[in-house]
Design a protein around this motif. Structure first.
Motif, short mmCIF file in Angstrom:
data_model
loop_
_atom_site.label_atom_id
_atom_site.label_comp_id
_atom_site.label_asym_id
_atom_site.label_seq_id
_atom_site.Cartn_x
_atom_site.Cartn_y
_atom_site.Cartn_z
N THR A 1 41.48 42.28 35.70
CA THR A 1 41.88 40.87 35.61
C THR A 1 43.21 40.67 34.90
OG1 THR A 1 40.50 40.61 33.64
CG2 THR A 1 39.53 39.95 35.75
N LYS B 1 40.73 33.03 38.55
CA LYS B 1 40.91 31.57 38.58
C LYS B 1 40.15 30.94 39.74
CE LYS B 1 45.39 31.30 36.29
NZ LYS B 1 46.81 30.99 36.42
N ARG B 2 40.21 31.58 40.91
CA ARG B 2 39.53 31.04 42.09
C ARG B 2 38.01 31.09 41.95
NH1 ARG B 2 42.64 28.81 46.33
NH2 ARG B 2 40.57 28.80 47.23
N LEU B 3 37.50 32.16 41.40
CA LEU B 3 36.05 32.34 41.30
C LEU B 3 35.44 31.63 40.10
CD1 LEU B 3 35.88 36.13 42.20
CD2 LEU B 3 35.05 34.23 43.61
N GLU B 4 36.27 31.33 39.11
CA GLU B 4 35.80 30.71 37.88
C GLU B 4 35.04 29.41 38.15
OE1 GLU B 4 37.93 30.63 33.56
OE2 GLU B 4 39.02 29.74 35.21
N ALA B 5 35.49 28.65 39.12
CA ALA B 5 34.88 27.36 39.42
C ALA B 5 33.80 27.46 40.50
CB ALA B 5 35.96 26.37 39.85
N SER B 6 33.44 28.66 40.89
CA SER B 6 32.47 28.85 41.97
C SER B 6 31.04 28.87 41.43
CB SER B 6 32.77 30.15 42.71
OG SER B 6 32.42 31.25 41.87
N CYS C 1 39.94 45.26 41.30
CA CYS C 1 41.37 44.94 41.43
C CYS C 1 42.21 45.90 40.59
CB CYS C 1 41.64 43.50 40.99
SG CYS C 1 40.81 42.27 41.99
N LYS D 1 43.97 38.25 38.26
CA LYS D 1 44.16 36.92 37.65
C LYS D 1 43.91 35.82 38.67
CE LYS D 1 47.56 38.24 34.20
NZ LYS D 1 48.98 38.28 33.84
N TYR D 2 44.45 36.01 39.86
CA TYR D 2 44.28 35.01 40.92
C TYR D 2 42.80 34.84 41.29
CZ TYR D 2 44.35 32.83 45.50
OH TYR D 2 44.09 32.00 46.56
N LEU D 3 42.12 35.96 41.51
CA LEU D 3 40.70 35.88 41.87
C LEU D 3 39.86 35.28 40.75
CD1 LEU D 3 40.09 39.20 43.81
CD2 LEU D 3 40.18 36.89 44.72
#
Length: 135
Positions: free
Chosen positions: A12, A22-27, A63, A18-20
């Motif tokens: 991360t 942020k995207r997965l954090e709200a999932s 990653c 880092k991108y993933l």
């Protein structure tokens, strides 16, 4: 309370990780972040076991990668520690647990030859980065 599926997100500290994150954090998933450098088989395996004992994740997204082509050429250990060692440890960890994990790993087109470099192309890495990714 509904239990959320747990993802161990490795690497991360890199751009993709880092991108993933942020995207997965709200999932609907619970994200466990791992951003340490992998320099030792034993240490990384111990870390994975500790994290698994604490969180019981079922998905691993890798990653971790050594992506600096010039540095890979100049330092084969850097290339190996970034592109080979993590996968060896992840594989051995999964076999040791004798459990089912969903593993997502990102590869590269650097291991293929020809104009259209894809899974149907012949394996022919042109540099140390490609060789380490092929291993």
């Amino acid at each position: 309370m509904i239990s959320r599926e747990k993802i161990l997100l490795l690497g991360t500290d890199g751009s993709l990780g880092k991108y993933l994150f942020k995207r997965l954090e709200a999932s609907q998933y619970s994200i466990i972040s791992y951003n340490k450098k992998v320099n030792s088989y034993e240490k990384f395996l111990v870390d994975l076991n500790k994290i698994y004992k604490k969180y019981s994740f079922s998905i691993i997204i890798n990653c971790i990668a050594a992506t600096d082509l010039k540095k890979c050429e100049l330092n084969k250990l850097y290339s190996y520690n970034g592109n080979v060692l993590p996968l060896k440890v992840i594989n051995d960890f999964c076999e040791e647990k004798n459990d089912r994990f969903l593993i997502i790993h990102f590869s590269t087109d650097q291991i293929y030859s020809g104009k259209r470099r894809n899974e149907e192309s012949e394996n022919y890495p042109i540099n140390e980065y490609g060789r380490s990714k092929l291993i």
